[in-house]
Scaffold this active site. Structure first.
Site, PDB file in Angstrom:
ATOM      1  N   ASP A   9      41.697  47.113  38.324  1.00 33.18           N
ATOM      2  CA  ASP A   9      41.507  45.971  37.420  1.00 33.18           C
ATOM      3  C   ASP A   9      39.994  45.751  37.322  1.00 33.18           C
ATOM      4  OD1 ASP A   9      41.992  43.675  35.865  1.00 33.18           O
ATOM      5  OD2 ASP A   9      42.128  42.371  37.599  1.00 33.18           O
ATOM      6  N   SER A  10      39.593  44.788  36.501  1.00 36.75           N
ATOM      7  CA  SER A  10      38.160  44.480  36.396  1.00 36.75           C
ATOM      8  C   SER A  10      37.651  43.747  37.628  1.00 36.75           C
ATOM      9  CB  SER A  10      37.929  43.590  35.177  1.00 36.75           C
ATOM     10  OG  SER A  10      38.679  42.395  35.339  1.00 36.75           O
ATOM     11  N   CYS A  72      46.083  45.591  35.084  1.00 35.23           N
ATOM     12  CA  CYS A  72      45.285  44.782  34.155  1.00 35.23           C
ATOM     13  C   CYS A  72      45.902  44.934  32.767  1.00 35.23           C
ATOM     14  CB  CYS A  72      43.860  45.322  34.159  1.00 35.23           C
ATOM     15  SG  CYS A  72      42.821  44.653  32.853  1.00 35.23           S
ATOM     16  N   GLU A 148      38.231  34.770  39.136  1.00 36.25           N
ATOM     17  CA  GLU A 148      37.403  35.774  39.814  1.00 36.25           C
ATOM     18  C   GLU A 148      36.418  35.111  40.791  1.00 36.25           C
ATOM     19  OE1 GLU A 148      37.905  39.019  39.434  1.00 36.25           O
ATOM     20  OE2 GLU A 148      36.219  39.758  40.594  1.00 36.25           O
ATOM     21  N   CYS A 180      47.639  38.132  31.792  1.00 35.61           N
ATOM     22  CA  CYS A 180      46.381  38.597  32.384  1.00 35.61           C
ATOM     23  C   CYS A 180      46.602  38.475  33.877  1.00 35.61           C
ATOM     24  CB  CYS A 180      45.222  37.715  31.935  1.00 35.61           C
ATOM     25  SG  CYS A 180      43.698  38.022  32.881  1.00 35.61           S
ATOM     26  N   HIS A 182      44.735  38.055  36.285  1.00 36.28           N
ATOM     27  CA  HIS A 182      43.981  36.991  36.959  1.00 36.28           C
ATOM     28  C   HIS A 182      44.728  35.652  36.912  1.00 36.28           C
ATOM     29  CE1 HIS A 182      40.514  39.726  36.825  1.00 36.28           C
ATOM     30  NE2 HIS A 182      39.870  38.891  37.622  1.00 36.28           N
TER      31      HIS A 182
HETATM   32  N1  DGL Z   1      42.859  40.965  34.689  1.00 32.46           N
HETATM   33  C1  DGL Z   1      42.677  41.513  33.408  1.00 32.46           C
HETATM   34  C2  DGL Z   1      43.924  41.449  32.533  1.00 32.46           C
HETATM   35  O1  DGL Z   1      45.011  41.444  33.055  1.00 32.46           O
HETATM   36  C3  DGL Z   1      41.439  41.208  32.603  1.00 32.46           C
HETATM   37  C4  DGL Z   1      40.415  40.266  33.104  1.00 32.46           C
HETATM   38  C5  DGL Z   1      39.072  40.507  32.454  1.00 32.46           C
HETATM   39  O2  DGL Z   1      38.835  40.027  31.335  1.00 32.46           O
HETATM   40  O3  DGL Z   1      38.288  41.196  33.084  1.00 32.46           O
HETATM   41  O4  DGL Z   1      43.821  41.484  31.328  1.00 32.46           O
END
Ligand code: DGL
Length: 260
Positions: A9-10, A72, A148, A180, A182
């Protein structure tokens, strides 16, 4: 040596997926790559992100991973490009999450919360609308840093979430997709604003989907204990509160910084 399952993931969001995967597959060896040098993914252009994701995929393949989980949603938009390079089983989060949604919505109206890139891509909307489900989508890239940076339990985070979601509180959807990874960390604050709905996260559906794919490819490991290596692409640390939150998977964790 059991070849690892690689997730990426990011940043830390994909740990919500890793948590479910470890619960479903407790005998595996894992590598979790937090691409925090390129964080956040959700505001990058499609081409910029595809280029980056190809680099990450090649690196994960070089670790002799037996499967890749794109932990992600934004990166899952590049599933086909990843599959082409990886030549090992690749699991995205969008397909299993949509399948879960089909089974739970009663009134066929759902609210999608995702990054701006995921919402813009229309990927969720197309899959769901093809099955007769109405989608109200809200691009929430500004929630990502709240998770984050560990500020998800603050009044400040609650305010941002409340303001962003105030436009959809009167819609009559019965299901909310945390589209997402996150956002699992923000679920409490999101629930406070949107109330009593069915909340669908990516983790469990993705873990079950992965188990099927590993079983079908004869790649499942039935003995041993969880081993986890975390790789960060930037020097920032995985914070202590995050480690506590995911404590059970962080036993025996090895964290390595690999600038990619
Ligand atoms: N966690 C990521 C997702 O599920 C993206 C978060 C980011 O924008 O870096 O889309």
């Amino acid at each position: 040596m059991n070849r690892p399952i690689a997730l990426f993931d990011s940043g830390i969001g994909g740990l919500t997926v890793l948590q479910s995967v470890v619960e479903v597959l407790p005998n595996e060896n894992y590598v979790y790559l937090a691409d925090n040098a390129f964080f956040p993914y959700g505001v990058k252009s499609y081409h910029e992100l595809e280029k980056r994701i190809k680099i990450i995929t090649k690196y994960l393949v070089s670790l002799d991973a037996k499967a890749i989980v794109i932990a992600c949603n934004t990166a899952s938009l590049h599933l086909e490009a990843i599959k082409k390079i990886a030549k090992i089983p690749v699991v995205d989060v969008i397909t299993p999450t949509c399948n879960k949604v089909f089974g739970v919505t009663q009134n066929n109206k759902v609210c999608l919360l995702a990054t701006d890139a995921t919402v813009r891509s229309q990927r969720y909307q197309q899959i769901l609308q093809n099955r007769g489900i109405d989608v109200v989508a809200v691009g929430c890239s500004d929630f990502v840093p709240l998770a984050e940076n560990g500020s998800y339990e603050s009044a400040w985070a609650d305010d941002i979430i409340c303001q962003k979601l105030s436009g959809v509180t009167n819609e009559n959807f019965d299901t909310v997709i945390l589209g997402c990874t996150h956002f699992g960390l923000l679920k409490e604050s999101i629930t406070q604003v949107l109330g009593n709905k069915i909340y669908v996260e990516c983790g469990v559906p993705t873990a079950l989907y992965l188990r099927n794919i590993l079983t079908n490819n004869n790649l499942l490991c039935n003995y041993g204990s969880v081993k986890l290596k975390v790789i960060t692409t930037a020097k920032s640390s995985i914070s202590e509160s995050i480690c506590n939150r995911f404590a059970f998977i962080f036993n025996d964790i090895v964290v390595e910084h690999i600038p990619l």
